[in-house]
Design an enzyme around this catalytic site. Structure first.
Site, PDB file in Angstrom:
ATOM      1  N   ASP A  94      44.390 -11.264  11.406  1.00  0.00           N
ATOM      2  CA  ASP A  94      43.622 -10.024  11.541  1.00  0.00           C
ATOM      3  C   ASP A  94      42.120 -10.287  11.546  1.00  0.00           C
ATOM      4  O   ASP A  94      41.607 -11.020  10.690  1.00  0.00           O
ATOM      5  CB  ASP A  94      43.942  -9.071  10.380  1.00  0.00           C
ATOM      6  CG  ASP A  94      45.319  -8.446  10.518  1.00  0.00           C
ATOM      7  OD1 ASP A  94      45.828  -8.393  11.650  1.00  0.00           O
ATOM      8  OD2 ASP A  94      45.880  -8.004   9.499  1.00  0.00           O
ATOM      9  N   HIS A 115      44.346  -8.301  15.071  1.00  0.00           N
ATOM     10  CA  HIS A 115      44.166  -6.845  14.989  1.00  0.00           C
ATOM     11  C   HIS A 115      42.701  -6.532  14.759  1.00  0.00           C
ATOM     12  O   HIS A 115      42.026  -7.181  13.959  1.00  0.00           O
ATOM     13  CB  HIS A 115      44.996  -6.261  13.844  1.00  0.00           C
ATOM     14  CG  HIS A 115      44.721  -4.794  13.614  1.00  0.00           C
ATOM     15  ND1 HIS A 115      45.096  -3.832  14.522  1.00  0.00           N
ATOM     16  CD2 HIS A 115      44.071  -4.150  12.620  1.00  0.00           C
ATOM     17  CE1 HIS A 115      44.697  -2.647  14.075  1.00  0.00           C
ATOM     18  NE2 HIS A 115      44.077  -2.818  12.935  1.00  0.00           N
ATOM     19  N   HIS A 175      45.010   6.907   9.119  1.00  0.00           N
ATOM     20  CA  HIS A 175      44.018   7.382   8.162  1.00  0.00           C
ATOM     21  C   HIS A 175      44.129   8.884   7.929  1.00  0.00           C
ATOM     22  O   HIS A 175      43.362   9.455   7.157  1.00  0.00           O
ATOM     23  CB  HIS A 175      42.610   7.017   8.627  1.00  0.00           C
ATOM     24  CG  HIS A 175      42.393   5.535   8.708  1.00  0.00           C
ATOM     25  ND1 HIS A 175      42.584   4.825   9.869  1.00  0.00           N
ATOM     26  CD2 HIS A 175      42.054   4.625   7.767  1.00  0.00           C
ATOM     27  CE1 HIS A 175      42.344   3.546   9.643  1.00  0.00           C
ATOM     28  NE2 HIS A 175      42.032   3.393   8.382  1.00  0.00           N
TER      29      HIS A 175
END
Length: 756
Positions: A600, A642, A695
């Site tokens: 990531d 990511h 989120h």
């Protein structure tokens, strides 16, 4: 000589605000109780600042969710989908940040992105072409009165009008945001007049856009705004930070402001640029204490550098942190487990105020016994750092060659090998790494850390959680699985705890967004990996299924940016040391049979210098850091990365140069707009555009996911696309996650029938 502070953390040294917010959102406390907790925090922080000698206390730095969102509400900039019939209040702000309509039904949350080159996220204001600005929310004025009632002299702090416009987005139609500037300036004039009526003498207007390479129309906007605000009968401290503004010297030097704040940590050389152009009565706020890092300042060296300036300016010199202390942990005093040799190197927000006091002493009483003690303390810290060097790590970095940064073959060759090995369907589904960190999991970790259960008992429970996570994904029909990361507290902290040269605090929390806080590691020495960090859990998870389970790692650039990194060597050197540690982990995962490994790099873009002319050097070493970490993988090993909250248009060539086999990105809030960069660039590798905004507590419907993926399919070939959430699912609950993933899988099945 005055001590000045640009802003203070609001979360509390024990994250009191975080816990109060989450209790309120769960309905466990009332709004009145939440406000009482916030008032107690503000007053504690004001008291600390006043005790340290700060004369003008910053007011407006406190926010229940985000200070940019608070300013949007103050200016009555409320998206229609979140605006209710009643006046704007705290619940309005929470609807905007978390995604709710006034009815309580789901409504898309406002876009959230990084604040300049920091790890702080702000809620992006939404502006329409017919936008009207007015005073629509009273929190800022109430807090001014609150500070005055306690006997303090408040200095309201808010984002300046040009930076507010710059950070906003246009909605409903495309238009030039600067066309709204005259209306916005009138609203700021109203704000300043309210402060004047309250008896305020100074206001701090932050214009961090000045650190950018602004085009002429934005430069003209700065000039226009401050010339029109000149007659507001209040003294304006114009503050900019995160970089040099010397390239705008002529513009800034001619602004009619009473004071100027310069970030002299990131750009100490600009002091000599601005000193000759200061007006006879103009104040200089010298930002010499690093507001974005935790290392104690070299106060003796700062005093030497400022001595002549202090003599010339006298009371017109204000000693300040470089920027708001929002980016610093709150209080070092409560850290009881740190080794003394590390703790002596540190300074948190409360201690940085004391550093200002010590710096003032060095400048005003340089020959005193107290000043001599400060100098000796600084020298002792430098000696300790020099003695801690790890020569083996340094030698390994020095021995690197160009070949160490390269995979064996091109992406096309690797892709063929990987497709032959995994036989994944069209539009493979996966998730980004973490699954819900439930109260039960956090409770297990707490009990283990307190010694209430053995490591063996703790790991046995985590194996049960991991098995449950794998079984849930198999039932859902996910194609490429993850083990869920139940053993991990944080994507950076988990790795930092296992790396040499990295330390940790108990309470060194900083706000990332809303109630989300992170506790960055302390990179205090040369970094190395003494033993495997993730292999055991990856092997266990893979043993539970024949489907591929991704090995999950955090990349070197993100570990660097999301840590408090040492300042005595370059960030490039630190990233290279971390990359070698991650490379060793990749090779060991591969040897253990883990064929898909995700490294990531969500913080890749936030490390960009603010000036584009400085980008290339950073992009070069950041890309090399990722490539070094991945280059030990064979052709059949599929490397994922990511990234989240990144505008890719201007960095797409660097993203491509990273040469990850698959990249997953956040795109749901932007409605796939971020994919334009990959379409225009003709991005060659595979990509998973996020279709589930993790989120927000909202559950995406099958139709919404279909719509997003159909948009993605118009921008990129279907054979390149993966289907996945925007980010990890750690902060969500299973009740939220499973329905969302059911819809994700069902939408993918429909897409395979229609697009295949």
């Amino acid at each position: 000589m005055q001590l000045n502070n640009l802003g203070f953390p609001r979360i509390g040294r024990q994250r009191e605000l975080k816990f109060a917010l989450e209790k309120y959102w769960r309905g466990e406390i009332t709004q009145a109780q939440l406000i009482d907790i916030s008032r107690e925090l503000r007053q504690t922080h004001w008291r600390w600042q006043a005790n340290a000698g700060v004369a003008l206390l910053p007011v407006g730095d406190f926010a229940f969710y985000d200070q940019v969102l608070t300013l949007s509400a103050t200016l009555d900039v409320i998206p229609k989908r979140h605006r209710g019939e009643t006046p704007t209040d705290l619940d309005t702000l929470f609807r905007i940040g978390r995604g709710r309509a006034p009815s309580g039904q789901d409504a898309p949350a406002a876009e959230m992105t990084k604040f300049f080159n920091t790890n702080y996220h702000y809620i992006v204001p939404e502006l329409t072409e017919d936008q009207r600005f007015d005073i629509g929310y009273q929190q800022l004025f109430d807090e001014v009165s609150e500070a005055q009632s306690l006997g303090y002299q408040p200095k309201p702090v808010l984002l300046g009008p040009v930076s507010f416009l710059y950070l906003s987005k246009t909605v409903e139609s495309e238009f030039d945001k600067l066309s709204l500037l005259p209306r916005l300036i009138k609203a700021y004039q109203k704000l300043l007049q309210r402060f004047v009526s309250q008896g305020v003498e100074w206001v701090q207007l932050d214009e961090p856009v000045l650190a950018l390479e602004l085009e002429e129309d934005w430069q003209a906007a700065i000039s226009q705004a401050y010339r029109e605000l000149e007659h507001s009968n209040i003294r304006i401290l114009l503050a900019s930070y995160y970089g040099s503004i010397a390239h705008h010297h002529h513009l800034v030097a001619n602004l009619p402001v009473a004071g100027l704040h310069l970030d002299l940590v990131t750009a100490p050389e600009q002091l000599q640029t601005f000193l000759p152009s200061l007006g006879e009565e103009q104040v200089l706020s010298a930002g010499v204490i690093n507001g974005r890092n935790v290392w104690a300042a070299e106060l003796d060296e700062l005093a030497e550098a400022l001595s002549s300036v202090a003599g010339d300016l006298k009371q017109r010199l204000w000693l300040s942190p470089s920027c708001s202390l929002l980016h610093s942990p709150v209080d070092l005093e409560i850290e009881t487990n740190l080794a003394p040799e590390i703790k002596q190197q540190l300074s948190f927000a409360k201690q940085k105020l004391v550093e200002l006091t010590k710096l003032k002493l060095l400048l005003t009483e340089p020959n005193s016994a107290e000043a001599n003690a400060i100098v000796l303390e600084c020298q002792a810290r430098r000696d300790a750092r020099a003695n801690a060097a790890n020569q083996q790590v340094i030698a390994r970095v020095d021995a690197l060659t160009e070949q160490d940064y390269q995979r064996d073959d091109t992406f096309a060759v690797r892709q063929a090998a990987q497709r032959n090995k995994y036989r994944l369907p069209l539009l493979p589904t996966t998730t980004i790494g973490s699954f819900p960190q439930t109260p039960a999991i956090r409770g297990l970790r707490s009990r283990w850390r307190r010694g209430e259960m053995s490591l063996e008992q703790y790991e046995q429970q985590l194996r049960l959680v991991t098995q449950d996570t794998i079984e849930r994904q198999l039932k859902l029909g996910i194609d490429v699985l993850v083990h869920g990361e139940a053993e991990r507290n944080d994507m950076v902290e988990y790795f930092g705890e296992q790396l040499e040269g990295v330390g940790f605090t108990q309470f060194g929390w900083v706000q990332s967004y809303g109630s989300r806080c992170v506790k960055p590691p302390l990179i205090y020495g040369d970094v190395s990996r003494p033993t495997a960090m993730t292999v055991k859990w990856a092997k266990f998870a893979q043993s539970l299924t024949e489907k591929p389970v991704k090995g999950m790692l955090t990349g070197p650039v993100t570990i660097l940016h999301w840590s408090f990194a040492r300042e005595d060597i370059s960030r490039e050197q630190i990233a290279t040391q971390i990359a070698l540690a991650i490379r060793d982990e990749v090779v060991e995962l591969q040897d253990a049979g883990i064929g898909i490994i995700q490294i990531d790099e969500p913080a890749f873009r936030e490390g960009l210098p603010l000036k584009k002319s400085d980008w290339q050097h950073y992009l070069s070493w950041a890309v090399n850091g990722f490539k070094l970490s991945a280059a030990g993988a064979t052709n059949e090993t599929q490397i994922h990365t990511h990234m989240c909250y990144s505008e890719f248009n201007e960095t797409i060539s660097a993203i491509a140069a990273m040469d990850a086999d698959v990249i997953t990105i956040e795109t749901s809030r932007s409605r796939m707009e971020l994919l334009n960069a990959f379409e225009d660039f003709n991005y060659p590798n595979e990509i998973g555009p996020g279709v589930y905004d993790i989120h927000s507590p909202n559950t995406p419907t099958v139709e919404e996911i279909l719509d997003l993926m159909q948009k993605a399919a118009t921008k990129l070939p279907v054979k390149q696309l993966w289907v996945n959430p925007d980010c990890g699912l750690k902060t969500r609950t299973w009740d939220e996650v499973e329905p969302a993933l059911v819809n994700l899988v069902e939408a993918t099945k429909q897409l395979r029938r229609t697009l295949g």
